[in-house]
Write an enzyme that holds these catalytic residues in place. Structure first.
Site, PDB file in Angstrom:
ATOM      1  N   CYS A   1      44.540  38.757  34.370  1.00 59.35           N
ATOM      2  CA  CYS A   1      44.121  37.436  33.882  1.00 59.35           C
ATOM      3  C   CYS A   1      43.745  37.511  32.397  1.00 59.35           C
ATOM      4  O   CYS A   1      44.623  37.559  31.551  1.00 59.35           O
ATOM      5  CB  CYS A   1      43.001  36.894  34.757  1.00 59.35           C
ATOM      6  SG  CYS A   1      42.947  35.096  34.710  1.00 59.35           S
TER       7      CYS A   1
ATOM      8  N   HIS B   1      44.977  37.059  40.023  1.00 57.00           N
ATOM      9  CA  HIS B   1      44.035  38.100  40.461  1.00 57.00           C
ATOM     10  C   HIS B   1      44.539  38.793  41.728  1.00 57.00           C
ATOM     11  O   HIS B   1      44.138  38.433  42.835  1.00 57.00           O
ATOM     12  CB  HIS B   1      42.656  37.475  40.725  1.00 57.00           C
ATOM     13  CG  HIS B   1      41.978  37.037  39.475  1.00 57.00           C
ATOM     14  ND1 HIS B   1      41.195  37.876  38.725  1.00 57.00           N
ATOM     15  CD2 HIS B   1      41.991  35.849  38.823  1.00 57.00           C
ATOM     16  CE1 HIS B   1      40.741  37.220  37.674  1.00 57.00           C
ATOM     17  NE2 HIS B   1      41.213  35.990  37.708  1.00 57.00           N
TER      18      HIS B   1
ATOM     19  N   GLU C   1      43.749  41.545  42.930  1.00 58.96           N
ATOM     20  CA  GLU C   1      42.690  42.276  43.638  1.00 58.96           C
ATOM     21  C   GLU C   1      42.122  41.470  44.807  1.00 58.96           C
ATOM     22  O   GLU C   1      41.582  42.051  45.751  1.00 58.96           O
ATOM     23  CB  GLU C   1      41.577  42.686  42.664  1.00 58.96           C
ATOM     24  CG  GLU C   1      40.687  41.568  42.105  1.00 58.96           C
ATOM     25  CD  GLU C   1      41.246  40.865  40.873  1.00 58.96           C
ATOM     26  OE1 GLU C   1      42.474  40.895  40.665  1.00 58.96           O
ATOM     27  OE2 GLU C   1      40.453  40.245  40.125  1.00 58.96           O
TER      28      GLU C   1
HETATM   29  N1  GLN Z   1      39.059  33.156  30.347  1.00 56.09           N
HETATM   30  C1  GLN Z   1      40.425  33.151  30.698  1.00 56.09           C
HETATM   31  C2  GLN Z   1      40.883  31.777  31.124  1.00 56.09           C
HETATM   32  O1  GLN Z   1      40.099  30.936  31.433  1.00 56.09           O
HETATM   33  C3  GLN Z   1      40.742  34.157  31.782  1.00 56.09           C
HETATM   34  C4  GLN Z   1      40.033  33.876  33.061  1.00 56.09           C
HETATM   35  C5  GLN Z   1      40.004  35.054  33.986  1.00 56.09           C
HETATM   36  O2  GLN Z   1      40.161  36.190  33.586  1.00 56.09           O
HETATM   37  N2  GLN Z   1      39.774  34.793  35.263  1.00 56.09           N
HETATM   38  O3  GLN Z   1      42.064  31.522  31.164  1.00 56.09           O
END
Ligand code: GLN
Length: 548
Positions: free
Chosen positions: A386, A520, A522
C-alpha cells in the site's frame, strides 16, 4: 433470526486488559470447527468511535479490513486467521455504531414519542446487531471488548444478560477470561482478583458458566477448587490457560485443558464425535522442525506498538511456515533513515528481505524511500505494501526516471503528484466519488476489489491466476499517466484494476524480488493457507540469506 437453534458463546474479560481474549475466542472457534461445527465470531467494542478506522495505530493497533469494506478491530484478524471464515461488517459492533443507529431512528420518529433510554433502546439495538446476519451457523462467539467493570461496557453486559435470559441455557454460554497473577514472594498463584471479577459479573446478573484462567504456571487442583467454590462453579469449569510459545499452539493447549469439551457438555452436545486437530498439529510440527532463519526488516512509522502490524507479522510468519524456516523480524523506525548521508548498510547488513508496509502521512516517508532505494540497488528482496508501493513508485521516479519532484499529494501541494487523491473509482454497484472535503471516517477505497494480472508477469507466476481479489484501504493512488515511462525504465505495472484505470501491482523484473501492491495481502493470509506473495517473498529472502 432465521436460525433458531444457533448457540451463542459470550466471552468477557476480567482483572486486566490484554489477556488475549481475542486469541482465546479465535482458538475456541477453531476447536468447535475441529469438532465439525460451523462458527461465526463477533466483537462488541464499547468505545464511542463508529469504527476503529479513524483511530491512531499507536493507540489501537491495526485496523483490520473485511472483504465487504468494513474497518474493524484487529481481533477480527485473529478470528479469520484461526477459522478461515471471512469476517464481515456485521461482525464488529461499537457503541458509536449503536448510538448512531438509535439516534437516527429517534430523528426519523421511529420510536413514536417514547423517551429513549439505555434500557431498553440501546440494549435492544445491541441485541438486534448480535442476532442479525446469522444464517446456518452452529455457534456465534461474541467477544465483549474491555474489562468487566468498565463504565462503557455496561450496556453490552446488560444486553447479553438479557439474551441469556431470553434464549436460555440451551442456547447461551458465558465464558469469562481472567488472570491468576503469580506472587513471587508468596510462591503462589492468586485467585482473589478472579473472585472479584466474577462477583462483579454476578452483580450484573451474569453467572459465568466457564472460567478461562490465564496463568504463567499450572493451577494446582486445590486452587481450582477454591476458585470453583467462590465463583459458584464446578472445578472442571475452571480451565487453565497457560502461556504458549506460539499462538498457533493455543487451540491444542486449550483442547488439552478441556475447553471445547466443557462447552459441549454445557450445551449437551454428544462428545463421541471425534475432533480433528490435524491442521493444528501439522503447524505445531512445522514450527518445531523449522530449519534455518530468515531476517526480515520492516521499515515503518508505528514500530513502538507492533500491534499496528499484527496481520503483517502473522503473514510473514506464515511465509516462514511454508518455507520451513523461522522468521526474525527486525523493526526499523523509518524516521531514523531520513538522513540522505546515512550508510544504510549499518541497518540492513544482516537483513535478507525488506518490507515497507502500509502507512499514512509524510513523517518517516523519506526514510522509507531511502530503504527502498537500498533494497533496489543491493538486490535485496523488497515488498512494498500500500503506502510502501506508493513510496516505491516515488523512489523509482526520482532516482531512475530523474523526476526529482515526484511526490504524493498526501504530503501537501506538490509539483509532481505521482501519487494523487483518488477522486473516483468503480465499485461492483457503481461509481464512488470523493474530494478533499470528504469525511475521513469510512471513506477510503475499502474492501475487496478484483485485480487483473499481466500475462507472463512475475506476480502471475506467484499467484498462478489471471484475476485475483484482495482487500484495500487507501485514499491515494498511483497516477496511471506515467505507466509507459516506467515500463521503458524497467518497472512494470503487472496488476491493474479490471477497467485498467488503477495500478494495483508493480514489479521490477530485473531485480530478484521487487514487488509493490496497492492492497493488503497480509489480511488474507492464514497459518494453514499462507498467502502466495508472502511465501514467495520469504523464499526469495531465504535464497538471499544463502548468498551472504
Ligand atoms: N496513506 C496511503 C493512502 O491513503 C496508503 C494507505 C495504506 O497504506 N493503507 O493511500
Amino acid at each position: 433470526m432465521k436460525n433458531t437453534s444457533v448457540k451463542f458463546i459470550f466471552i468477557t474479560g476480567g482483572v486486566v486488559s490484554s489477556l488475549g481474549k481475542g486469541l482465546a475466542s479465535a482458538s475456541l472457534g477453531a476447536l468447535l470447527q475441529a469438532r465439525g461445527y460451523s462458527v461465526k465470531l463477533r466483537k462488541l467494542d464499547p468505545y464511542l468511535n463508529v469504527d476503529p478506522g479513524t483511530m491512531s495505530p499507536y493507540q489501537h493497533g491495526e485496523c483490520y479490513v473485511t472483504d465487504d469494506g468494513a474497518e474493524t478491530d484487529l481481533d477480527l484478524g485473529h478470528y479469520e486467521r484461526f477459522t478461515g471464515v471471512p469476517a464481515k461488517k456485521s461482525d464488529n459492533i461499537t457503541t458509536g455504531k449503536i448510538y448512531s443507529n438509535v439516534i437516527a431512528k429517534e430523528r426519523r420518529g421511529d420510536y413514536l414519542g417514547a423517551t429513549i433510554q439505555v434500557i431498553p433502546h440501546v440494549t435492544d439495538s445491541i441485541k438486534e446487531y448480535i442476532l442479525s446476519d446469522i444464517n446456518d451457523e452452529d455457534f456465534i462467539l461474541c467477544e465483549i471488548g474491555g474489562t468487566v467493570g468498565d463504565i462503557e461496557s455496561l450496556p453490552f453486559i446488560e444486553a447479553i444478560r438479557q439474551l441469556g435470559n431470553e434464549l436460555g441455557l440451551s442456547q447461551t454460554c458465558f465464558l469469562h477470561v481472567t488472570l491468576l497473577p503469580y506472587i513471587k514472594t508468596a510462591g503462589e498463584l492468586k485467585t482473589k482478583p478472579t473472585q472479584h471479577s466474577v462477583k462483579e459479573l454476578q452483580g450484573m446478573g451474569i453467572q459465568p458458566d466457564l472460567l478461562l484462567c490465564r496463568t504463567e504456571d499450572s493451577i494446582p487442583n486445590e486452587q481450582k477448587s477454591k476458585i470453583a467454590l467462590f465463583c459458584n462453579l464446578k472445578p472442571e469449569s475452571v480451565i487453565e490457560a497457560l502461556d504458549s510459545s506460539s499462538i498457533y499452539e493455543v487451540p491444542i493447549s486449550y483442547h488439552k485443558q478441556g475447553l471445547d469439551e466443557e462447552i459441549c457438555k454445557h450445551f449437551n452436545i454428544d462428545l463421541s464425535k471425534k475432533i480433528d486437530l490435524s491442521r493444528w498439529n501439522k503447524i505445531k510440527e512445522i514450527q518445531r522442525s523449522s530449519d534455518g532463519n530468515v531476517n526480515i526488516g520492516i521499515v515503518g512509522k508505528y514500530t513502538s506498538l507492533i500491534d499496528a502490524y499484527k496481520s503483517l507479522i502473522e503473514a510473514v510468519n506464515h511465509g516462514g511456515l511454508d518455507n520451513n524456516v523461522k522468521v526474525t523480524i527486525k523493526w526499523v523506525n523509518s524516521e531514523s533513515l531520513e538522513d540522505q548521508n546515512l550508510n544504510l548498510i549499518n541497518f540492513f547488513k544482516d537483513i535478507n528481505g525488506i518490507i515497507v508496509p502500509g502507512g499514512f502521512g509524510e513523517r518517516g516517508s523519506e526514510g522509507k524511500i531511502n530503504a527502498i532505494k537500498y533494497a533496489r540497488l543491493n538486490n535485496i528482496p523488497f515488498f512494498g505494501i500500500c503506502f510502501g508501493m506508493q513510496m516505491a513508485v516515488i523512489e523509482f521516479a526520482r532516482n531512475v526516471l530523474n523526476m526529482k519532484d515526484a511526490s504524493s499529494s498526501e504530503f501537501g501541494t506538490t509539483k509532481l503528484p505521482l501519487v494523487g487523491l483518488l477522486t473516483e473509482w468503480q465499485t461492483k454497484t457503481g461509481l464512488e466519488k470523493r474530494d478533499k472535503e470528504s469525511d475521513l471516517g469510512g471513506t477510503m477505497r475499502l474492501g475487496a476489489y478484483d485485480c487483473k494480472l499481466l500475462d507472463n508477469s512475475f506476480v502471475s507466476s506467484i499467484y498462478k491466476k489471471k484475476i485475483i481479489s484482495e482487500r484495500h484501504r487507501h485514499r491515494y493512488e498511483v497516477n496511471n499517466k506515467y505507466i509507459s515511462d516506467f515500463k521503458k525504465y524497467g518497472l512494470l505495472f503487472s496488476g491493474m484494476s479490471p477497467d485498467n484505470s488503477l495500478p494495483e501491482i508493480l514489479e521490477v523484473p530485473k531485480h530478484p524480488w521487487f514487488i509493490g501492491v496497492q492492497f493488503h495481502p497480509e489480511l488474507k493470509s492464514k497459518p494453514f493457507d499462507p498467502h502466495p506473495l508472502f511465501s514467495s517473498f520469504i523464499n526469495a529472502s531465504l535464497k538471499q540469506s544463502r548468498l551472504l
